[in-house]
Design a protein around this motif. Structure first.
Motif, PDB file in Angstrom:
ATOM      1  N   ARG A   1       0.814  -1.201   0.000  1.00 24.45           N
ATOM      2  CA  ARG A   1       0.000   0.000   0.000  1.00 24.45           C
ATOM      3  C   ARG A   1       0.858   1.266   0.000  1.00 24.45           C
ATOM      4  N   GLN A   2       0.264   2.327  -0.484  1.00 22.78           N
ATOM      5  CA  GLN A   2       0.930   3.622  -0.396  1.00 22.78           C
ATOM      6  C   GLN A   2       1.172   3.965   1.072  1.00 22.78           C
ATOM      7  N   GLY A   3       2.386   4.404   1.392  1.00 23.41           N
ATOM      8  CA  GLY A   3       2.749   4.727   2.762  1.00 23.41           C
ATOM      9  C   GLY A   3       3.464   3.614   3.489  1.00 23.41           C
ATOM     10  N   ASP A   4       3.476   2.403   2.923  1.00 21.08           N
ATOM     11  CA  ASP A   4       4.221   1.297   3.532  1.00 21.08           C
ATOM     12  C   ASP A   4       5.722   1.602   3.522  1.00 21.08           C
ATOM     13  N   LEU A   5       6.412   1.109   4.543  1.00 19.29           N
ATOM     14  CA  LEU A   5       7.874   1.201   4.574  1.00 19.29           C
ATOM     15  C   LEU A   5       8.447  -0.176   4.272  1.00 19.29           C
ATOM     16  N   ILE A   6       9.223  -0.284   3.194  1.00 20.72           N
ATOM     17  CA  ILE A   6       9.867  -1.553   2.855  1.00 20.72           C
ATOM     18  C   ILE A   6      11.275  -1.525   3.439  1.00 20.72           C
ATOM     19  N   ILE A   7      11.538  -2.440   4.359  1.00 23.50           N
ATOM     20  CA  ILE A   7      12.832  -2.427   5.055  1.00 23.50           C
ATOM     21  C   ILE A   7      13.684  -3.650   4.745  1.00 23.50           C
ATOM     22  N   GLY A   8      13.119  -4.643   4.027  1.00 27.32           N
ATOM     23  CA  GLY A   8      13.909  -5.827   3.733  1.00 27.32           C
ATOM     24  C   GLY A   8      13.348  -6.624   2.581  1.00 27.32           C
ATOM     25  N   VAL A   9      14.252  -7.309   1.867  1.00 26.78           N
ATOM     26  CA  VAL A   9      13.894  -8.262   0.812  1.00 26.78           C
ATOM     27  C   VAL A   9      14.556  -9.585   1.167  1.00 26.78           C
ATOM     28  N   ASN A  10      13.729 -10.568   1.494  1.00 29.33           N
ATOM     29  CA  ASN A  10      14.242 -11.827   2.031  1.00 29.33           C
ATOM     30  C   ASN A  10      15.115 -11.517   3.256  1.00 29.33           C
ATOM     31  N   GLU A  11      16.362 -11.981   3.248  1.00 22.75           N
ATOM     32  CA  GLU A  11      17.217 -11.748   4.427  1.00 22.75           C
ATOM     33  C   GLU A  11      18.025 -10.458   4.316  1.00 22.75           C
ATOM     34  N   ASN A  12      17.849  -9.707   3.222  1.00 18.45           N
ATOM     35  CA  ASN A  12      18.639  -8.496   2.990  1.00 18.45           C
ATOM     36  C   ASN A  12      17.900  -7.253   3.464  1.00 18.45           C
ATOM     37  N   SER A  13      18.624  -6.370   4.134  1.00 17.29           N
ATOM     38  CA  SER A  13      18.049  -5.081   4.516  1.00 17.29           C
ATOM     39  C   SER A  13      18.035  -4.150   3.312  1.00 17.29           C
ATOM     40  N   VAL A  14      17.020  -3.320   3.209  1.00 17.99           N
ATOM     41  CA  VAL A  14      16.915  -2.332   2.135  1.00 17.99           C
ATOM     42  C   VAL A  14      17.510  -1.022   2.634  1.00 17.99           C
ATOM     43  N   LEU A  15      18.547  -0.539   1.946  1.00 21.52           N
ATOM     44  CA  LEU A  15      19.235   0.669   2.369  1.00 21.52           C
ATOM     45  C   LEU A  15      18.589   1.921   1.807  1.00 21.52           C
ATOM     46  N   ASP A  16      18.223   1.861   0.512  1.00 23.12           N
ATOM     47  CA  ASP A  16      17.618   3.010  -0.155  1.00 23.12           C
ATOM     48  C   ASP A  16      16.915   2.520  -1.415  1.00 23.12           C
ATOM     49  N   SER A  17      16.399   3.445  -2.220  1.00 23.69           N
ATOM     50  CA  SER A  17      15.647   3.058  -3.416  1.00 23.69           C
ATOM     51  C   SER A  17      16.522   2.342  -4.435  1.00 23.69           C
ATOM     52  N   ASN A  18      17.766   2.793  -4.590  1.00 23.65           N
ATOM     53  CA  ASN A  18      18.677   2.121  -5.516  1.00 23.65           C
ATOM     54  C   ASN A  18      18.958   0.692  -5.068  1.00 23.65           C
ATOM     55  N   ASN A  19      19.105   0.514  -3.758  1.00 18.48           N
ATOM     56  CA  ASN A  19      19.370  -0.815  -3.223  1.00 18.48           C
ATOM     57  C   ASN A  19      18.169  -1.735  -3.420  1.00 18.48           C
ATOM     58  N   LEU A  20      16.948  -1.223  -3.217  1.00 13.05           N
ATOM     59  CA  LEU A  20      15.742  -2.017  -3.468  1.00 13.05           C
ATOM     60  C   LEU A  20      15.654  -2.401  -4.938  1.00 13.05           C
ATOM     61  N   LYS A  21      15.957  -1.463  -5.804  1.00 14.67           N
ATOM     62  CA  LYS A  21      15.943  -1.715  -7.239  1.00 14.67           C
ATOM     63  C   LYS A  21      16.909  -2.847  -7.600  1.00 14.67           C
ATOM     64  N   TYR A  22      18.089  -2.820  -6.976  1.00  9.65           N
ATOM     65  CA  TYR A  22      19.077  -3.867  -7.229  1.00  9.65           C
ATOM     66  C   TYR A  22      18.596  -5.215  -6.694  1.00  9.65           C
ATOM     67  N   LEU A  23      18.112  -5.227  -5.461  1.00 11.03           N
ATOM     68  CA  LEU A  23      17.690  -6.492  -4.855  1.00 11.03           C
ATOM     69  C   LEU A  23      16.559  -7.137  -5.662  1.00 11.03           C
ATOM     70  N   LEU A  24      15.617  -6.334  -6.142  1.00 14.95           N
ATOM     71  CA  LEU A  24      14.522  -6.877  -6.945  1.00 14.95           C
ATOM     72  C   LEU A  24      15.028  -7.378  -8.295  1.00 14.95           C
ATOM     73  N   ALA A  25      16.068  -6.729  -8.818  1.00 16.64           N
ATOM     74  CA  ALA A  25      16.621  -7.151 -10.111  1.00 16.64           C
ATOM     75  C   ALA A  25      17.369  -8.473 -10.019  1.00 16.64           C
ATOM     76  N   THR A  26      17.735  -8.891  -8.807  1.00 17.75           N
ATOM     77  CA  THR A  26      18.432 -10.174  -8.645  1.00 17.75           C
ATOM     78  C   THR A  26      17.454 -11.327  -8.426  1.00 17.75           C
ATOM     79  N   ILE A  27      16.166 -11.022  -8.469  1.00 15.62           N
ATOM     80  CA  ILE A  27      15.145 -12.051  -8.281  1.00 15.62           C
ATOM     81  C   ILE A  27      14.619 -12.497  -9.642  1.00 15.62           C
ATOM     82  N   GLU A  28      14.571 -13.782  -9.853  1.00 13.10           N
ATOM     83  CA  GLU A  28      14.110 -14.304 -11.133  1.00 13.10           C
ATOM     84  C   GLU A  28      12.600 -14.171 -11.258  1.00 13.10           C
ATOM     85  N   ILE A  29      12.158 -14.002 -12.487  1.00 12.33           N
ATOM     86  CA  ILE A  29      10.726 -13.906 -12.761  1.00 12.33           C
ATOM     87  C   ILE A  29      10.042 -15.205 -12.324  1.00 12.33           C
TER      88      ILE A  29
END
Length: 472
Positions: free
Chosen positions: A314-342
């Motif tokens: 939802r709008q306003g949610d805070l995303i702080i992690g992807v799997n076991e990785n912490s999300v540092l910033d928007s670029n880091n989230l973009k990278y972490l999602l790009a390492t996930i296979e479709i």
């Protein structure tokens, strides 16, 4: 209470015990040093045969100025008749780099900038055998390319490409490549930092930083651990003069493995679609939200029918992690999602209100909805003549690496065209023309087909609305 006799006895006991203690620990320490092998030769022998040298060549055509533009007719027509007539002159441009064999069948991964524009590619193995190679696919956004050796021998070694190969800051690593074209070279160092994002050589900025010497020609080579595991592909150095200053960068195998797999399957890199816009949580935002520290991202927008929407983000949610990785910033989230296979289910750690929850998302291929309907407007048609336009959709957004918008985007602008004269450039988003909203390409084509002596149009560039007007 200790008597003088007791004190003397204790002193003698300590006096004669300390040398034995020191000797015993010295022997133990020396034995550890004898057992510790201060050489990397074993891991080098294990990994270096999989690292190759890459030589490329491409034909460059240069148009020489005609004789009237040359100073004093090039000193009495020097340069030949081709130069006098302004005919193209051809030359061969050669370049070099490195690569890593990662699969059977002669599959080699390297940097895209190593082979970009090459007409001919030659791969040289560590034992000096040479083979021609073809391009399977490239991905400019990650600066990666996949090659296939033509008629490869059956005895080719390879380094396993595993997305879960990870390193920590302080780990020893070896960089193997072909610096300056001198031949295969091995340098050593440590992992200086992880998730470096201000390198600027690709859209997905999360690099391994190392002080192992990386020089021109090392691009595309291997960064390996002391266990002989491939952990990254060397890609860039930080230098003012082109030489090594102890700051090199490598693309982690978590990214490389996903890109290579996608290219081998699709002929190009296809990344999963997330479908939400986020903003890095700064210290000011963290303070306003009452957070203890600025980490993670805040969701600003979720698109309908997107994977993020289906995952109940939802709008306003805070995303702080992807799997076991912490999300540092928007670029880091973009990278972490790009390492996930479709198609791979992924857990997102989300803070909603004061509660931390886990949401599960499955990334999908970015859809071509609406259809792009790419059109090149004739150069003579005002005010967008010479511009190539298209409907924005998730697939185009992923291809261009831009933020998601709805509407019509300019992909290209021809020289000596109306669009160029009024200052339009690729990436501009056409918003309104003569008071009418532009939602799709057909809207724009309908409007410019109607004759008008004055044009007032609004477009968005880098998030800012700009208005222009021309009178004919």
């Amino acid at each position: 209470m200790l008597t003088n006799f007791h004190k003397i006895s204790l002193f003698l006991l300590l006096f004669f015990s300390i040398p034995n203690y020191i000797n015993s620990h010295t022997i133990t320490e020396n034995s550890h040093l004898e057992n510790y092998n201060l050489t990397f030769s074993k891991v080098v022998k294990q990994t270096s045969p999989s690292v190759v040298n890459i030589y490329t060549s491409k034909l460059i055509k240069e148009r020489r100025p005609n004789l009237f533009n040359d100073p004093f007719f090039q000193r009495f027509f020097g340069g030949g008749i081709d130069d006098l007539l302004g005919l193209p002159r051809e030359r061969i441009q050669n370049s070099l780099g490195s690569g890593v064999i990662v699969k059977d069948g002669g599959i080699v991964v390297t940097n895209n900038h190593v082979i970009d524009g090459a007409d001919k590619i030659k791969v040289v193995l560590s034992d000096r055998r040479e083979f021609d190679a073809s391009i399977v696919g490239t991905d400019k956004r990650t600066d990666l390319a996949v090659l296939r050796i033509i008629n490869p021998p059956v005895d080719l070694p390879s380094l396993k490409l595993d997305k879960f190969n990870k390193v920590d800051v302080g780990d020893f690593v070896l960089a193997i490549g072909n610096p300056f074209g001198v031949g295969q070279t091995v340098t050593s160092g440590i992992v200086s930092a992880l998730a470096r994002s201000n390198v600027g050589v690709s859209d997905f900025r999360s690099f391994i930083q190392t002080d192992a010497a990386i020089n021109p020609g090392n691009s595309g080579g291997a960064l390996v651990s002391l266990s002989g595991i491939l952990v990254g592909i060397n890609t860039a150095i930080f230098s003012q003069d082109g030489g090594n200053v102890g700051i090199g960068f490598a693309i982690p195998t978590s990214m490389v493995s996903v890109v290579v797999k996608s290219i081998l399957k699709n002929g190009k890199a296809v990344r999963g679609w997330f479908g939400a816009e986020t903003q890095t949580i700064t210290a000011e935002i963290a303070d306003a939200l009452g957070l203890e520290k600025p980490i993670g991202v805040i969701v600003n927008k979720v698109y309908k029918r997107s994977p993020a929407n289906k995952a109940m983000i939802r709008q306003g949610d805070l995303i702080i992690g992807v799997n076991e990785n912490s999300v540092l910033d928007s670029n880091n989230l973009k990278y972490l999602l790009a390492t996930i296979e479709i198609g791979e289910e992924t857990m997102l750690r989300v803070v909603r209100g004061d509660v931390e929850i886990n949401l599960f998302i499955t990334l999908l291929p970015p859809p071509e909805i609406p259809k792009r309907n790419t059109r090149e407007i004739k150069p003579s048609i005002p005010p967008f003549g010479g511009a190539t336009v298209a409907n924005i959709n998730p697939a185009l957004v992923e291809e261009l690496g831009i933020g998601f918008e709805e509407g019509v985007i300019i992909l290209n602008v021809l020289r000596r065209s109306f669009a160029r004269q009024v200052g339009l450039i690729p990436g501009d988003l056409i918003v309104k023309v003569n008071g009418r909203n532009i939602n799709k390409v057909s809207d724009l084509l309908d409007i410019i087909s109607e004759p008008s002596s004055k044009w007032i149009f609004t477009f968005k560039r880098n998030g800012k609305l700009i208005q222009r007007s021309i009178s004919l």
